[in-house]
Design an enzyme around this catalytic site. Structure first.
Site, PDB file in Angstrom:
ATOM      1  N   VAL A 102      -3.643 -29.374  59.114  1.00 19.26           N
ATOM      2  CA  VAL A 102      -3.306 -30.799  59.102  1.00 19.26           C
ATOM      3  C   VAL A 102      -2.696 -31.148  57.746  1.00 19.26           C
ATOM      4  CG1 VAL A 102      -4.187 -33.144  59.391  1.00 19.26           C
ATOM      5  CG2 VAL A 102      -5.243 -31.254  60.668  1.00 19.26           C
ATOM      6  N   HIS A 106      -7.196 -32.748  52.650  1.00 22.94           N
ATOM      7  CA  HIS A 106      -8.604 -32.899  53.033  1.00 22.94           C
ATOM      8  C   HIS A 106      -9.427 -31.850  52.321  1.00 22.94           C
ATOM      9  CE1 HIS A 106      -6.427 -30.486  56.014  1.00 22.94           C
ATOM     10  NE2 HIS A 106      -7.537 -29.776  56.195  1.00 22.94           N
TER      11      HIS A 106
HETATM   12  P1  DGP Z   1      -7.333 -27.143  57.829  1.00 25.02           P
HETATM   13  O1  DGP Z   1      -7.148 -25.804  58.468  1.00 25.02           O
HETATM   14  O2  DGP Z   1      -7.921 -27.017  56.448  1.00 25.02           O
HETATM   15  O3  DGP Z   1      -6.062 -27.973  57.852  1.00 25.02           O
HETATM   16  O4  DGP Z   1      -8.452 -27.889  58.665  1.00 25.02           O
HETATM   17  C1  DGP Z   1      -8.216 -28.920  59.568  1.00 25.02           C
HETATM   18  C2  DGP Z   1      -9.566 -29.344  60.099  1.00 25.02           C
HETATM   19  O5  DGP Z   1      -9.397 -30.568  60.778  1.00 25.02           O
HETATM   20  C3  DGP Z   1     -10.182 -28.369  61.101  1.00 25.02           C
HETATM   21  O6  DGP Z   1     -11.449 -27.921  60.594  1.00 25.02           O
HETATM   22  C4  DGP Z   1     -10.400 -29.190  62.368  1.00 25.02           C
HETATM   23  C5  DGP Z   1     -10.263 -30.608  61.886  1.00 25.02           C
HETATM   24  N1  DGP Z   1      -9.663 -31.529  62.851  1.00 25.02           N
HETATM   25  C6  DGP Z   1      -8.475 -31.351  63.498  1.00 25.02           C
HETATM   26  N2  DGP Z   1      -8.230 -32.409  64.293  1.00 25.02           N
HETATM   27  C7  DGP Z   1      -9.276 -33.272  64.120  1.00 25.02           C
HETATM   28  C8  DGP Z   1      -9.581 -34.544  64.666  1.00 25.02           C
HETATM   29  O7  DGP Z   1      -8.852 -35.119  65.473  1.00 25.02           O
HETATM   30  N3  DGP Z   1     -10.746 -35.119  64.251  1.00 25.02           N
HETATM   31  C9  DGP Z   1     -11.583 -34.519  63.353  1.00 25.02           C
HETATM   32  N4  DGP Z   1     -12.704 -35.175  63.017  1.00 25.02           N
HETATM   33  N5  DGP Z   1     -11.317 -33.320  62.804  1.00 25.02           N
HETATM   34  C10 DGP Z   1     -10.175 -32.700  63.200  1.00 25.02           C
END
Ligand code: DGP
Length: 123
Positions: A102, A106
């Protein structure tokens, strides 16, 4: 390298209230919420509200107020999730090599069990 922020990413939609989230803590400049695919008993994501792609983008361009708020929010999450005593890990993936899914900064706050070594050897 200048970063281009894509405001259609999933966390931008969460910040605009277009997608629900399980909020842990919200401040003026930051939001903490539970990861939808938790990899530990505690798995919270902390994001700045501003349009920053990754950590170095944020650290170089965010205001002092945003940077302080973001770091204090991480600290508050560690405390409120009860991670100080048992320990925890914070991770921020960036770009292709970091396998960032994403493209909105984060920090993963992980804890609640022994997490193992930091990296697995892969190829
Ligand atoms: P990264 O690989 O570091 O970009 O991690 C992205 C994280 O985001 C992954 O652990 C899953 C989380 N994630 C993806 N979509 C959503 C969402 O719609 N809601 C929430 N709460 N987390 C999400």
């Amino acid at each position: 390298m200048p970063y281009t922020y894509d405001d259609q990413n999933i966390f931008a939609k969460i910040l605009r209230g277009e997608i629900p989230n399980a909020t842990v803590l919200e401040t003026e400049h930051s939001l903490a919420f539970r990861d939808i695919q938790p990899q530990a008993p505690v798995h919270v994501l902390v994001i700045p509200k501003g349009p920053y792609v990754c950590y170095d983008h944020f650290a170089s361009e965010a205001s002092d107020a945003e940077i302080v708020d973001f770091n204090r929010t991480i600290s508050e999450v560690v405390k409120s999730e009860g991670l100080q005593e048992g320990g925890y890990r914070i991770i921020s993936n960036a770009g292709e090599a970091g396998v960032q899914e994403v493209p909105h900064l984060h920090i993963h706050v992980l804890g609640g069990r022994v997490l193992g070594r930091m990296l697995q050897r892969a190829g």
